[in-house]
Design a protein around this motif. Structure first.
Motif, PDB file in Angstrom:
ATOM      1  N   MET A   1       0.844  -1.201   0.000  1.00 28.69           N
ATOM      2  CA  MET A   1       0.000   0.000   0.000  1.00 28.69           C
ATOM      3  C   MET A   1       0.877   1.248   0.000  1.00 28.69           C
ATOM      4  O   MET A   1       1.837   1.342   0.753  1.00 28.69           O
ATOM      5  CB  MET A   1      -0.861   0.027   1.271  1.00 28.69           C
ATOM      6  CG  MET A   1      -2.133  -0.777   1.140  1.00 28.69           C
ATOM      7  SD  MET A   1      -3.271  -0.017  -0.034  1.00 28.69           S
ATOM      8  CE  MET A   1      -3.878   1.343   0.936  1.00 28.69           C
ATOM      9  N   ALA A   2       0.516   2.199  -0.846  1.00 36.42           N
ATOM     10  CA  ALA A   2       1.288   3.445  -0.868  1.00 36.42           C
ATOM     11  C   ALA A   2       0.816   4.372   0.248  1.00 36.42           C
ATOM     12  O   ALA A   2      -0.368   4.427   0.560  1.00 36.42           O
ATOM     13  CB  ALA A   2       1.095   4.119  -2.207  1.00 36.42           C
ATOM     14  N   GLU A   3       1.786   5.069   0.847  1.00 35.13           N
ATOM     15  CA  GLU A   3       1.419   6.119   1.806  1.00 35.13           C
ATOM     16  C   GLU A   3       1.087   7.384   1.020  1.00 35.13           C
ATOM     17  O   GLU A   3       1.622   7.598  -0.053  1.00 35.13           O
ATOM     18  CB  GLU A   3       2.603   6.435   2.719  1.00 35.13           C
ATOM     19  CG  GLU A   3       2.960   5.342   3.681  1.00 35.13           C
ATOM     20  CD  GLU A   3       4.229   5.702   4.478  1.00 35.13           C
ATOM     21  OE1 GLU A   3       4.551   6.899   4.617  1.00 35.13           O
ATOM     22  OE2 GLU A   3       4.874   4.749   4.939  1.00 35.13           O
ATOM     23  N   ILE A   4       0.278   8.230   1.596  1.00 38.11           N
ATOM     24  CA  ILE A   4      -0.051   9.510   0.944  1.00 38.11           C
ATOM     25  C   ILE A   4       0.668  10.629   1.694  1.00 38.11           C
ATOM     26  O   ILE A   4       0.628  10.669   2.930  1.00 38.11           O
ATOM     27  CB  ILE A   4      -1.580   9.803   0.997  1.00 38.11           C
ATOM     28  CG1 ILE A   4      -2.385   8.628   0.422  1.00 38.11           C
ATOM     29  CG2 ILE A   4      -1.918  11.123   0.316  1.00 38.11           C
ATOM     30  CD1 ILE A   4      -2.369   8.517  -1.070  1.00 38.11           C
ATOM     31  N   LEU A   5       1.306  11.501   0.956  1.00 38.92           N
ATOM     32  CA  LEU A   5       1.958  12.664   1.556  1.00 38.92           C
ATOM     33  C   LEU A   5       1.344  13.920   0.938  1.00 38.92           C
ATOM     34  O   LEU A   5       1.281  14.041  -0.289  1.00 38.92           O
ATOM     35  CB  LEU A   5       3.460  12.634   1.268  1.00 38.92           C
ATOM     36  CG  LEU A   5       4.262  13.831   1.766  1.00 38.92           C
ATOM     37  CD1 LEU A   5       4.430  13.773   3.276  1.00 38.92           C
ATOM     38  CD2 LEU A   5       5.636  13.866   1.117  1.00 38.92           C
ATOM     39  N   GLU A   6       0.920  14.821   1.792  1.00 38.89           N
ATOM     40  CA  GLU A   6       0.329  16.061   1.274  1.00 38.89           C
ATOM     41  C   GLU A   6       1.371  17.175   1.303  1.00 38.89           C
ATOM     42  O   GLU A   6       2.119  17.296   2.266  1.00 38.89           O
ATOM     43  CB  GLU A   6      -0.837  16.503   2.171  1.00 38.89           C
ATOM     44  CG  GLU A   6      -1.893  15.458   2.365  1.00 38.89           C
ATOM     45  CD  GLU A   6      -3.190  15.819   1.657  1.00 38.89           C
ATOM     46  OE1 GLU A   6      -3.377  17.003   1.361  1.00 38.89           O
ATOM     47  OE2 GLU A   6      -3.978  14.898   1.403  1.00 38.89           O
ATOM     48  N   THR A   7       1.387  17.968   0.252  1.00 38.71           N
ATOM     49  CA  THR A   7       2.224  19.175   0.250  1.00 38.71           C
ATOM     50  C   THR A   7       1.555  20.192  -0.664  1.00 38.71           C
ATOM     51  O   THR A   7       0.698  19.840  -1.477  1.00 38.71           O
ATOM     52  CB  THR A   7       3.668  18.825  -0.196  1.00 38.71           C
ATOM     53  OG1 THR A   7       4.536  19.890   0.170  1.00 38.71           O
ATOM     54  CG2 THR A   7       3.783  18.582  -1.692  1.00 38.71           C
ATOM     55  N   ASP A   8       1.933  21.472  -0.512  1.00 37.34           N
ATOM     56  CA  ASP A   8       1.303  22.475  -1.388  1.00 37.34           C
ATOM     57  C   ASP A   8       1.832  22.360  -2.822  1.00 37.34           C
ATOM     58  O   ASP A   8       1.069  22.309  -3.771  1.00 37.34           O
ATOM     59  CB  ASP A   8       1.580  23.892  -0.861  1.00 37.34           C
ATOM     60  CG  ASP A   8       0.803  24.199   0.412  1.00 37.34           C
ATOM     61  OD1 ASP A   8      -0.377  23.779   0.492  1.00 37.34           O
ATOM     62  OD2 ASP A   8       1.356  24.832   1.326  1.00 37.34           O
ATOM     63  N   ILE A   9       3.173  22.322  -2.919  1.00 32.34           N
ATOM     64  CA  ILE A   9       3.779  22.381  -4.256  1.00 32.34           C
ATOM     65  C   ILE A   9       4.892  21.350  -4.374  1.00 32.34           C
ATOM     66  O   ILE A   9       5.757  21.250  -3.494  1.00 32.34           O
ATOM     67  CB  ILE A   9       4.432  23.779  -4.517  1.00 32.34           C
ATOM     68  CG1 ILE A   9       3.506  24.954  -4.131  1.00 32.34           C
ATOM     69  CG2 ILE A   9       4.923  23.894  -5.965  1.00 32.34           C
ATOM     70  CD1 ILE A   9       2.430  25.314  -5.100  1.00 32.34           C
ATOM     71  N   VAL A  10       4.886  20.606  -5.478  1.00 25.16           N
ATOM     72  CA  VAL A  10       6.021  19.738  -5.825  1.00 25.16           C
ATOM     73  C   VAL A  10       6.843  20.450  -6.892  1.00 25.16           C
ATOM     74  O   VAL A  10       6.288  20.972  -7.864  1.00 25.16           O
ATOM     75  CB  VAL A  10       5.529  18.376  -6.374  1.00 25.16           C
ATOM     76  CG1 VAL A  10       6.654  17.654  -7.108  1.00 25.16           C
ATOM     77  CG2 VAL A  10       5.005  17.504  -5.257  1.00 25.16           C
ATOM     78  N   ILE A  11       8.161  20.482  -6.687  1.00 31.41           N
ATOM     79  CA  ILE A  11       9.060  21.063  -7.699  1.00 31.41           C
ATOM     80  C   ILE A  11       9.963  19.942  -8.209  1.00 31.41           C
ATOM     81  O   ILE A  11      10.602  19.249  -7.407  1.00 31.41           O
ATOM     82  CB  ILE A  11       9.939  22.182  -7.091  1.00 31.41           C
ATOM     83  CG1 ILE A  11       9.065  23.306  -6.525  1.00 31.41           C
ATOM     84  CG2 ILE A  11      10.913  22.736  -8.133  1.00 31.41           C
ATOM     85  CD1 ILE A  11       9.829  24.298  -5.652  1.00 31.41           C
ATOM     86  N   ILE A  12      10.026  19.781  -9.521  1.00 31.78           N
ATOM     87  CA  ILE A  12      10.923  18.778 -10.103  1.00 31.78           C
ATOM     88  C   ILE A  12      12.117  19.505 -10.715  1.00 31.78           C
ATOM     89  O   ILE A  12      11.959  20.326 -11.627  1.00 31.78           O
ATOM     90  CB  ILE A  12      10.193  17.935 -11.168  1.00 31.78           C
ATOM     91  CG1 ILE A  12       9.006  17.216 -10.516  1.00 31.78           C
ATOM     92  CG2 ILE A  12      11.153  16.949 -11.828  1.00 31.78           C
ATOM     93  CD1 ILE A  12       8.165  16.406 -11.469  1.00 31.78           C
ATOM     94  N   GLY A  13      13.320  19.235 -10.182  1.00 29.01           N
ATOM     95  CA  GLY A  13      14.541  19.872 -10.691  1.00 29.01           C
ATOM     96  C   GLY A  13      15.132  20.830  -9.677  1.00 29.01           C
ATOM     97  O   GLY A  13      14.451  21.733  -9.200  1.00 29.01           O
ATOM     98  N   GLY A  14      16.414  20.586  -9.355  1.00 34.74           N
ATOM     99  CA  GLY A  14      17.106  21.429  -8.375  1.00 34.74           C
ATOM    100  C   GLY A  14      18.233  22.215  -9.015  1.00 34.74           C
ATOM    101  O   GLY A  14      19.377  22.188  -8.569  1.00 34.74           O
ATOM    102  N   GLY A  15      17.900  22.938 -10.089  1.00 32.93           N
ATOM    103  CA  GLY A  15      18.835  23.924 -10.647  1.00 32.93           C
ATOM    104  C   GLY A  15      18.468  25.275 -10.044  1.00 32.93           C
ATOM    105  O   GLY A  15      17.725  25.354  -9.059  1.00 32.93           O
ATOM    106  N   ILE A  16      18.958  26.336 -10.659  1.00 33.76           N
ATOM    107  CA  ILE A  16      18.691  27.671 -10.122  1.00 33.76           C
ATOM    108  C   ILE A  16      17.180  27.954 -10.063  1.00 33.76           C
ATOM    109  O   ILE A  16      16.679  28.522  -9.088  1.00 33.76           O
ATOM    110  CB  ILE A  16      19.437  28.764 -10.951  1.00 33.76           C
ATOM    111  CG1 ILE A  16      19.379  30.122 -10.261  1.00 33.76           C
ATOM    112  CG2 ILE A  16      18.892  28.897 -12.354  1.00 33.76           C
ATOM    113  CD1 ILE A  16      20.371  30.333  -9.198  1.00 33.76           C
ATOM    114  N   ALA A  17      16.427  27.510 -11.084  1.00 33.81           N
ATOM    115  CA  ALA A  17      14.998  27.820 -11.145  1.00 33.81           C
ATOM    116  C   ALA A  17      14.252  27.120 -10.013  1.00 33.81           C
ATOM    117  O   ALA A  17      13.506  27.753  -9.250  1.00 33.81           O
ATOM    118  CB  ALA A  17      14.426  27.407 -12.500  1.00 33.81           C
TER     119      ALA A  17
END
Ligand SMILES: Cc1cc2nc3c(=O)[nH]c(=O)nc-3n(C[C@H](O)[C@H](O)[C@H](O)COP(=O)(O)OP(=O)(O)OC[C@H]3O[C@@H](n4cnc5c(N)ncnc54)[C@H](O)[C@@H]3O)c2cc1C
Length: 400
Positions: free
Chosen positions: A1-17
């Motif tokens: 079973m997958a756990e659910i995690l709530e967050t406001d925003i997911v960001i993909i990519g850890g460059g400057i942006a």
């Protein structure tokens, strides 16, 4: 079973942006999870020359475009952050040079000199001032024109560090193009699935922001999402480790609209200077193999800086792509690019300098959709993931 995690925003990519966005979102009270495939800044950001353009180089032909106007505010935005008076705190980041400069090998044609004196570039360019010139251009062997631009040069790894350290708790290593991470429902992302050894977590967020540079394409593709099209602009960059003591941060201009050569100076971990060479050399060099590119770099350096002897310098080169939204005829995009479809925002700053502009645009989209902070994120649920480190400069690998 997958756990659910709530967050406001997911960001993909850890460059400057991604990192600048993460910082701004967290300080505004949003909860975030940032996922980086490899190392922070390790795509284009740490390999950039760190010049915070004000647009002058794009205005060389006299006609200032919207591009050059949009970018004109960026040096002031960055300077405020570097002084601790801006929207992110970059006081622990290093400024490599308070100015970027432009020089010409010979006295410039009158057309260009009158351009530099014109109203169009007022406030962006200061005319020649022998007393304040950097040492490298005080040499009696230099006979060209010289201008100081209202642009700074930053040490990018230290910027990446400053953006990461206050909010590192929400930053994890994960490749979001694997295992079809983004689960879709009618073109909308339902959740982002993270797979560990014996663990599966589904992250539910209000917005999923793709800030993965060149990787945006594969993230979109793996989720079978029709996102905005991307273009790659290849560059063949050259690095030179030497003992010449005076740093150079400058474009050499000829009669064309692009700098012939752009030089920035960086320092190896052992303190030895490295020139990083871009400009037309890097753009035209994409057709050349390594040896031919190094030969042409040596020739152009000798031709444009004949009074400098680099002695027994160590030379190397590498290829890299600039990732940008698709443009007609491979023209340079004018400003940061932010595109929204349902709950997915795809972005490319197109230049390091334009990152504050990109973040403003994302905030405008959140405001427009009334996306406010609210979700509490339990980071303990992501303890099974590794933490990415800040990427080291390319010359540490190529010139050690
Ligand atoms: C040689 C060179 C010199 C440059 N010089 C300048 C300059 O002097 N001034 C200037 O303003 N601009 C410059 N630029 C442009 C500037 O570097 C870029 O516009 C900017 O760094 C892009 O930042 P980014 O965060 O969008 O992308 P990146 O820095 O490429 O970051 C994207 C991140 O996403 C990660 N990622 C990719 N795929 C995935 C995935 N599947 N899952 C999770 N993470 C993923 C990557 O590992 C990477 O860390 C230069 C670019 C190059 C190539």
């Amino acid at each position: 079973m997958a756990e659910i995690l709530e967050t406001d925003i997911v960001i993909i990519g850890g460059g400057i942006a991604g990192l600048w966005l993460n910082y701004r979102l967290r300080t505004a009270g949003y909860s975030t999870v940032l996922l980086e495939r490899q190392s922070l800044g390790g795509g284009q950001s740490v390999r950039s020359q760190g010049i915070i353009h004000g647009g002058t180089k794009y205005a060389l032909h006299g006609a200032l475009t919207n591009a050059s106007n949009a970018i004109a505010d960026m040096p002031a935005r960055w300077r405020a952050c570097l002084k601790g008076e801006g929207d992110v705190d970059l006081t622990s980041a290093r400024i490599l040079s308070e100015h970027h400069y432009m020089w010409s090998r010979d006295r410039l044609m009158s057309k260009l000199t009158s351009f530099f004196a014109s109203k169009a570039v007022r406030g962006r360019v200061e005319a020649d001032d022998l007393e304040h010139r950097p040492e490298a251009f005080k040499d009696p062997g230099f006979h060209g024109n010289f201008y100081a631009l209202n642009e700074i040069v930053v040490d990018v790894p230290s910027v990446i560090n400053s953006l990461t350290s206050p909010f590192g708790d929400g930053i994890y290593q994960y490749d979001c193009a694997q295992h079809s991470s983004l689960e879709l429902d009618n073109g909308k992302v339902n959740d982002l699935q993270l797979f560990g050894k014996n663990k599966r977590v589904r992250i539910k967020a209000k917005r999923y922001i793709l800030a993965a540079g060149e990787g945006n394409e594969s993230v979109l593709h793996s989720a079978q999402l029709q996102g905005p099209a991307m273009q790659r602009r290849p560059l063949h960059m050259v690095v030179v480790k030497h003992h010449y003591p005076h740093p150079i941060y400058a474009h050499c201009i000829g009669s064309g609209s692009k700098p012939l050569l752009t030089i920035t100076t960086h320092y190896m971990a052992d303190g030895q200077p490295v020139w990083y060479l871009g400009g037309n050399l890097a753009e035209t060099g994409v057709e050349l193999d390594k040896q031919t590119q190094l030969d042409s770099a040596k020739t152009i350096v000798k031709e444009l800086l004949p009074w400098i002897d680099l002695g027994d310098a160590q030379w190397n080169s590498f290829m890299i792509h600039r990732a940008e939204p698709q443009q007609n005829a491979m023209l340079r995009p004018d400003s940061a690019f932010v595109h929204q479809s349902e709950n997915i925002i795809t972005c490319w700053p197109t230049k390091l300098a334009l990152t504050p502009n990109l973040v403003d645009e994302v905030f405008a989209k959140l405001k427009q959709d009334n996306i406010t902070p609210g979700a509490e994120t339990d980071y303990n649920q992501l303890k099974f993931l590794n933490r990415p480190t800040v990427s080291q400069p390319v010359w540490e690998d190529l010139l050690s």
